[in-house]
Design a protein around this motif. Structure first.
Motif, short mmCIF file in Angstrom:
data_model
loop_
_atom_site.label_atom_id
_atom_site.label_comp_id
_atom_site.label_asym_id
_atom_site.label_seq_id
_atom_site.Cartn_x
_atom_site.Cartn_y
_atom_site.Cartn_z
N UNK A 45 0.81 -1.23 0.00
CA UNK A 45 0.00 0.00 0.00
C UNK A 45 0.84 1.28 0.00
N UNK A 46 2.05 1.22 0.55
CA UNK A 46 2.91 2.40 0.57
C UNK A 46 3.65 2.63 -0.76
N UNK A 47 3.44 1.71 -1.72
CA UNK A 47 4.06 1.85 -3.04
C UNK A 47 5.36 1.10 -3.22
N UNK A 48 5.89 0.50 -2.16
CA UNK A 48 7.14 -0.25 -2.30
C UNK A 48 6.87 -1.58 -3.02
N UNK A 82 11.41 -2.69 -10.71
CA UNK A 82 10.90 -1.40 -10.24
C UNK A 82 10.02 -0.75 -11.30
N UNK A 83 10.43 -0.83 -12.56
CA UNK A 83 9.64 -0.25 -13.65
C UNK A 83 8.30 -0.95 -13.77
N UNK A 84 8.29 -2.26 -13.68
CA UNK A 84 7.03 -3.02 -13.73
C UNK A 84 6.16 -2.66 -12.55
N UNK A 85 6.77 -2.40 -11.41
CA UNK A 85 6.01 -2.01 -10.22
C UNK A 85 5.24 -0.73 -10.41
N UNK A 86 5.72 0.15 -11.29
CA UNK A 86 5.01 1.40 -11.56
C UNK A 86 3.67 1.14 -12.26
N UNK A 87 3.58 0.01 -12.95
CA UNK A 87 2.38 -0.29 -13.73
C UNK A 87 1.28 -0.96 -12.92
N UNK A 88 1.60 -1.43 -11.72
CA UNK A 88 0.59 -2.14 -10.94
C UNK A 88 0.11 -1.30 -9.77
N UNK A 89 -1.09 -1.62 -9.32
CA UNK A 89 -1.71 -0.87 -8.23
C UNK A 89 -1.19 -1.35 -6.87
N UNK A 90 -1.17 -0.45 -5.89
CA UNK A 90 -0.82 -0.85 -4.52
C UNK A 90 -1.75 -1.96 -4.03
N UNK A 91 -1.19 -2.90 -3.30
CA UNK A 91 -1.95 -4.02 -2.77
C UNK A 91 -2.10 -5.17 -3.75
#
Length: 145
Positions: A45-48, A82-91
């Motif tokens: 949820x914090x974006x990490x 990290x780049x792929x993480x930008x494309x997905x929603x928190x949680x």
């Protein structure tokens, strides 16, 4: 080698069910693709964003991810995660797969031998194709007597 593709598949607010895994295994078993890297990540949820151990995902499931343990060519790095993480929603949880299209390797070899060169490549999202077909069908139906 055939062309290399990647995909990021998000499971909003949950973990993968394993339902698609047999289809992926079938593509590999048929020799159509070769999995170079397969990584699962969770976005808090914090974006990490952090990688998840496959064993943690496959426990309490009838389908095991063990067949893909060790699918780590080293091509997919922390920056890519990290780049792929930008494309997905928190949680959410996501699968990141990098794979070789083995079916295309003989064609690619023949093209190289003949002196051909790739000048463009692209992918049309299936949703766009369905919308275009639906639109064409509706237009054709509107002109029928």
């Amino acid at each position: 080698m055939g062309p290399i593709d990647y995909l990021v598949v998000e499971y909003p607010g949950k973990s993968p069910t394993g339902e698609a895994l047999p289809y992926l295994v079938d593509l590999v078993d048929q020799g159509l693709i070769r999995i170079l890297d397969l990584v699962f990540v969770r976005k808090d949820p914090d974006g990490s964003v952090a990688a998840i151990d496959m064993a943690d995902l496959s426990q309490d499931r009838s389908t095991s991810l063990a067949v893909f343990e060790g699918a780590n060519s080293g091509l997919l790095g922390q920056d890519d995660i990290k780049e792929a993480g930008k494309a997905i929603d928190p949680g959410s949880t996501a699968a990141i797969a990098m794979y070789e299209n083995r079916w295309a390797a003989p064609l690619a070899r023949a093209l190289r031998r003949s002196g051909a060169r790739l000048v463009a490549v692209g992918r049309i999202p299936v949703q766009d194709v369905i919308a275009a077909l639906d639109s064409a069908e509706a237009a054709a139906a509107a002109t029928r007597p």
